[in-house]
Design a protein around this motif. Structure first.
Motif, mmCIF file in Angstrom:
data_model
loop_
_atom_site.group_PDB
_atom_site.id
_atom_site.type_symbol
_atom_site.label_atom_id
_atom_site.label_comp_id
_atom_site.label_asym_id
_atom_site.label_seq_id
_atom_site.Cartn_x
_atom_site.Cartn_y
_atom_site.Cartn_z
ATOM 1 N N LEU A 119 -2.971 2.402 1.965
ATOM 2 C CA LEU A 119 -1.905 3.337 1.599
ATOM 3 C C LEU A 119 -2.318 4.226 0.433
ATOM 4 O O LEU A 119 -2.019 5.432 0.427
ATOM 5 C CB LEU A 119 -0.635 2.556 1.249
ATOM 6 C CG LEU A 119 0.029 1.784 2.404
ATOM 7 C CD1 LEU A 119 1.227 1.001 1.902
ATOM 8 C CD2 LEU A 119 0.444 2.739 3.518
ATOM 9 N N ALA A 134 -3.208 4.891 8.648
ATOM 10 C CA ALA A 134 -2.022 4.129 9.042
ATOM 11 C C ALA A 134 -2.402 2.927 9.895
ATOM 12 O O ALA A 134 -1.807 1.844 9.768
ATOM 13 C CB ALA A 134 -1.051 5.036 9.805
ATOM 14 N N THR A 177 -4.721 7.113 1.385
ATOM 15 C CA THR A 177 -4.254 8.147 2.314
ATOM 16 C C THR A 177 -4.300 9.533 1.689
ATOM 17 O O THR A 177 -4.707 10.514 2.331
ATOM 18 C CB THR A 177 -2.827 7.832 2.780
ATOM 19 O OG1 THR A 177 -2.816 6.553 3.421
ATOM 20 C CG2 THR A 177 -2.321 8.889 3.747
ATOM 21 N N GLY A 193 -4.611 9.741 11.646
ATOM 22 C CA GLY A 193 -3.748 8.566 11.727
ATOM 23 C C GLY A 193 -4.449 7.245 11.478
ATOM 24 O O GLY A 193 -3.797 6.191 11.449
#
Length: 226
Positions: A120, A154, A123, A151
């Motif tokens: 996270l 994630a 990102t 993506g």
């Protein structure tokens, strides 16, 4: 008339509530399946995402822009390293018992939490992409433009969450799971007993009466060996 056959006693759960052996074993199998599948899948997702493109953009040059991209391993190596440690901890949960099993299960949960947080945080990290842009343009202070995030961060975060779930389940339920060491010891003991039983007569060999009569028939004195 009461039956003389003893009935199996109900096992006590973690909160002291009596639980029949059948449901207890079934619950242990379910929780073990959840932890195993979640841990293996989570580690696989994290390791897969580490080799994929996380961010891409372009580096400005005199002749035009050059496309640059960075993988998850270039952005941060933390999720991949924690996934490998988590896999080792998942295997070790079945090789230890008691307090050691809870400690290893806690390590598995920490690996999952660390992989989740690292994915996270990475990102929005553009430092790796800027470094790639500087290397492509030859300018030390060049930065990437037209940046975008794929993506795969994630996916890595989902993998970390699955590892965390596997660790939490192991902490709560690993006490009722079977262990490799206990099964190995039982198999070794069962294998050793017949060997001991067979070897006992060899060391305790005694001369039988019919052997004495056969010696006399051959004209030998059986007392010479005494």
């Amino acid at each position: 008339m009461t039956s003389a056959v003893p009935q199996p006693r109900a096992a006590a759960d973690a909160d002291g509530t009596a639980v029949p052996p059948g449901p207890r074993r079934a619950g242990g199998r379910r929780s073990m399946a959840v932890a195993l599948s979640g841990g293996v899948l989570g580690a696989a997702l994290v390791l897969l995402a580490a080799g994929k493109t996380w961010r891409h953009g372009s580096a400005g040059m005199a002749g035009g822009g050059v496309a640059v991209h960075v993988s998850g391993g270039q952005v941060t190596a933390v999720p991949g390293a924690l996934a490998l440690v988590g896999l080792a901890a998942l295997v070790a949960v079945f090789a230890v018992r008691g307090v050691a099993r809870r400690i290893v299960a806690g390590l598995l949960a920490l690996c999952g939490a660390g992989a989740l947080i690292a994915a996270l945080l990475a990102t929005g990290d553009g430092s790796a992409l800027d470094a790639a842009a500087a290397a492509a343009s030859g300018l030390t202070r060049a930065t990437a433009t037209d940046t975008a995030t794929t993506g795969w961060p994630a996916v890595s975060a989902v993998g970390g969450a699955l590892l965390l779930l596997a660790g939490v389940v192991a902490v709560l339920r690993a006490a009722v799971w079977p262990g490799m060491s206990g099964r190995y010891e039982r198999d070794t003991t069962a294998t050793a007993r017949p060997s001991t039983a067979r070897s006992a007569p060899v060391g305790d060999h005694e001369e039988r009466p019919e052997d004495l009569w056969k010696a006399l028939d051959r004209g030998e004195d059986p007392t010479d060996a005494l």
